[in-house]
Design an enzyme around this catalytic site. Structure first.
Site, PDB file in Angstrom:
ATOM      1  N   TYR A   1      -3.417  -4.353   5.973  1.00 36.21           N
ATOM      2  CA  TYR A   1      -2.766  -4.931   4.795  1.00 36.21           C
ATOM      3  C   TYR A   1      -3.039  -6.436   4.632  1.00 36.21           C
ATOM      4  O   TYR A   1      -2.799  -7.213   5.554  1.00 36.21           O
ATOM      5  CB  TYR A   1      -1.244  -4.680   4.844  1.00 36.21           C
ATOM      6  CG  TYR A   1      -0.521  -5.516   3.828  1.00 36.21           C
ATOM      7  CD1 TYR A   1      -0.646  -5.216   2.476  1.00 36.21           C
ATOM      8  CD2 TYR A   1       0.210  -6.637   4.194  1.00 36.21           C
ATOM      9  CE1 TYR A   1      -0.052  -6.012   1.523  1.00 36.21           C
ATOM     10  CE2 TYR A   1       0.812  -7.436   3.245  1.00 36.21           C
ATOM     11  CZ  TYR A   1       0.670  -7.117   1.908  1.00 36.21           C
ATOM     12  OH  TYR A   1       1.247  -7.923   0.965  1.00 36.21           O
TER      13      TYR A   1
ATOM     14  N   HIS B   1       4.866  -4.739   5.953  1.00 36.63           N
ATOM     15  CA  HIS B   1       4.503  -3.819   4.858  1.00 36.63           C
ATOM     16  C   HIS B   1       4.840  -2.357   5.144  1.00 36.63           C
ATOM     17  O   HIS B   1       4.014  -1.456   4.964  1.00 36.63           O
ATOM     18  CB  HIS B   1       3.024  -3.989   4.471  1.00 36.63           C
ATOM     19  CG  HIS B   1       2.818  -3.992   2.979  1.00 36.63           C
ATOM     20  ND1 HIS B   1       2.399  -2.898   2.291  1.00 36.63           N
ATOM     21  CD2 HIS B   1       3.009  -4.967   2.061  1.00 36.63           C
ATOM     22  CE1 HIS B   1       2.322  -3.188   0.993  1.00 36.63           C
ATOM     23  NE2 HIS B   1       2.698  -4.442   0.830  1.00 36.63           N
TER      24      HIS B   1
HETATM   25  C1  GCO Z   1       4.089  -9.012  -1.064  1.00 33.84           C
HETATM   26  C2  GCO Z   1       3.804  -7.582  -1.327  1.00 33.84           C
HETATM   27  C3  GCO Z   1       2.606  -7.309  -2.184  1.00 33.84           C
HETATM   28  C4  GCO Z   1       2.502  -5.827  -2.465  1.00 33.84           C
HETATM   29  C5  GCO Z   1       2.051  -5.601  -3.874  1.00 33.84           C
HETATM   30  C6  GCO Z   1       1.941  -4.146  -4.211  1.00 33.84           C
HETATM   31  O1  GCO Z   1       4.849  -9.271  -0.149  1.00 33.84           O
HETATM   32  O2  GCO Z   1       3.591  -9.846  -1.817  1.00 33.84           O
HETATM   33  O3  GCO Z   1       3.901  -6.839  -0.159  1.00 33.84           O
HETATM   34  O4  GCO Z   1       1.466  -7.866  -1.634  1.00 33.84           O
HETATM   35  O5  GCO Z   1       1.630  -5.218  -1.584  1.00 33.84           O
HETATM   36  O6  GCO Z   1       2.935  -6.218  -4.722  1.00 33.84           O
HETATM   37  O7  GCO Z   1       1.590  -4.010  -5.549  1.00 33.84           O
HETATM   38 MG    MG Z   2       5.633  -7.635   0.800  1.00 35.08          MG
END
Ligand code: GCO
Ligand code: MG
Length: 408
Positions: A160, A217
């Site tokens: 991620y 995440h």
């Molecule tokens: C964050 C989020 C985003 C999400 C995204 C999904 O903390 O900014 O986790 O990066 O992954 O908004 O659409």
């Molecule tokens: Mg997030």
């Protein structure tokens, strides 16, 4: 006073912003943002097919009644699509109210509680060295808070928010080559073994003053998340975000029992009913809802007030998918909220984005200074908007090494 029309625009510079413009018989108009990342056409359709025909003819000053009309009136209520659509209408109505009153929205909310609102940036790296360069860049630009993510040795793909190749600036939120998602592979065990040492190195390198945030995440099981939270305690994170999937809030109790690492959660919530229990039980430290898919200013303000009763501070979602319109709405809430914590803040401010959404909100040295212009303090250039069209895109999906589906 009456609403005479409302229009929806989908598109933007490498983004599918869903922008709502509500027009009135007095010439005053309001703007809202209904962007729901990778599902943008759905709130746009809901607005066009169901909500706008019922909005026309209403008095825009009845902000609360219009919110209740759509929310209660739908019967099948809540959910990200509907709440993003009501959220856009609500933002536009607050914008109109501010313009009529000749006041910035923060004054309608109760005035300014601070001179500037701290934001955090996203630092990322394929490995720890790469990450350190990225953090240095933000620290040198004046940021006081940085979210840090980096690749995990032995993991077979990027995870991620991490680029695949060193130095590559990757749009990890959305891949615009089509709606078929790429697959990322995940290994919780390697992550739990590696990430606490990586975070400790970042703390050592950047010292005690920097606010360090980290986003898990939704990837860990409750017991694993408790182990992780305990292991990162010496790093003194500003927060650990989404340690477990958000549906099971009882999981937070186990994490709480084992660690004092602050917990932030809420970017996938759409209403106060998704988070009232964990706020009341004081299972979290920061609430991460977004004014976009949490029903606009009217509903988000209720969550902020409830949170304030329980020592929970705000940390509104501000991923690159939010347009400057919802970010402006959040800047006003952040200026007012007595229990403000931090604001996520990304890649706005490109020349194309500034041309599409001219605004007086300013980010200086990691702090946002809210605009004093009447209403939300952001505009929308329809001529610029005509340059853009909807781009089909997708998030990656996540599988374990043996093929089992996991949480993105
Ligand atoms: C964050 C989020 C985003 C999400 C995204 C999904 O903390 O900014 O986790 O990066 O992954 O908004 O659409
Ligand atoms: Mg997030």
């Amino acid at each position: 006073m009456k609403i005479t029309d409302a229009k929806v625009f989908v598109g933007g510079p490498q983004k599918n912003y869903v922008t709502l413009k509500v027009l009135t018989d007095q010439g005053v108009y309001g703007l809202g943002d209904a962007t729901l990342n990778n599902r943008e056409t759905l709130p746009a359709n809901y607005l066009e097919k169901y909500l706008i025909p019922n909005l026309i003819g209403k008095d825009p000053r009845n902000v609360e009644d219009i919110w209740q009309f759509f929310y209660r009136g739908a019967y099948f209520r809540r959910g990200p699509v509907a709440m993003a659509a009501y959220g856009a209408i609500d933002m536009a109505l607050w914008d109109i109210m501010g313009k009529l009153a000749k006041m910035p929205v923060y004054q309608l909310l109760g005035g300014k509680s601070r001179s500037g609102a701290m934001v955090y940036a996203h630092a990322t790296g394929t490995d720890l060295e790469d990450l350190k360069d990225s953090v240095s860049h933000y620290v040198e630009s004046g940021y006081k808070a940085v979210r840090v993510q980096c690749g995990v040795p032995g993991m077979s793909t990027a995870s991620y928010a991490v680029p695949e190749k060193k130095g590559e600036v990757r749009n990890y939120i959305t891949d615009y080559t089509g709606i078929q998602p790429k697959v990322e592979l995940w290994d919780s065990d390697r992550y739990i073994r590696y990430m606490p040492t990586a975070l400790a190195e970042i703390r050592d390198r950047f010292g005690p003053e920097l606010h360090i945030l980290h986003d898990v995440h939704h990837r860990l099981l409750p017991r694993e998340a408790a182990e992780f939270a305990k292991a990162v305690e010496p790093v003194r994170l500003f927060w650990m975000e989404d340690p477990t999937p958000a549906e099971d809030q009882d999981a937070l109790r186990l994490i709480r029992q084992h660690s004092t690492t602050p917990i932030a959660i809420g970017e996938v919530f759409n209403s106060i009913w998704d988070c009232n229990r964990m706020i009341e039980e004081e299972l979290i430290d920061f609430i991460r809802v977004a004014v976009t898919y949490c029903g606009g200013i009217t509903h988000t303000r209720r969550i902020v007030d409830l949170a304030g009763l329980h020592h929970v501070r705000t940390g509104f979602h501000g991923a690159p998918s939010h347009s400057p319109v919802s970010m402006a709405a959040q800047h006003h809430l952040n200026a007012w909220a007595p229990n403000f914590g931090v604001q996520e803040y990304l890649v706005l401010g490109t020349p194309e984005c500034d041309a599409l959404f001219p605004s007086e909100h300013r980010m200086i040295n990691g702090m946002v200074h809210v605009s004093d212009a009447p209403g939300l303090g952001v505009d929308f250039d329809e001529k610029q908007a005509a340059r853009y069209e909807y781009l089909p895109g997708a998030h990656p999906v996540v599988r374990l090494e043996d093929g089992t589906m996991w949480n993105y």
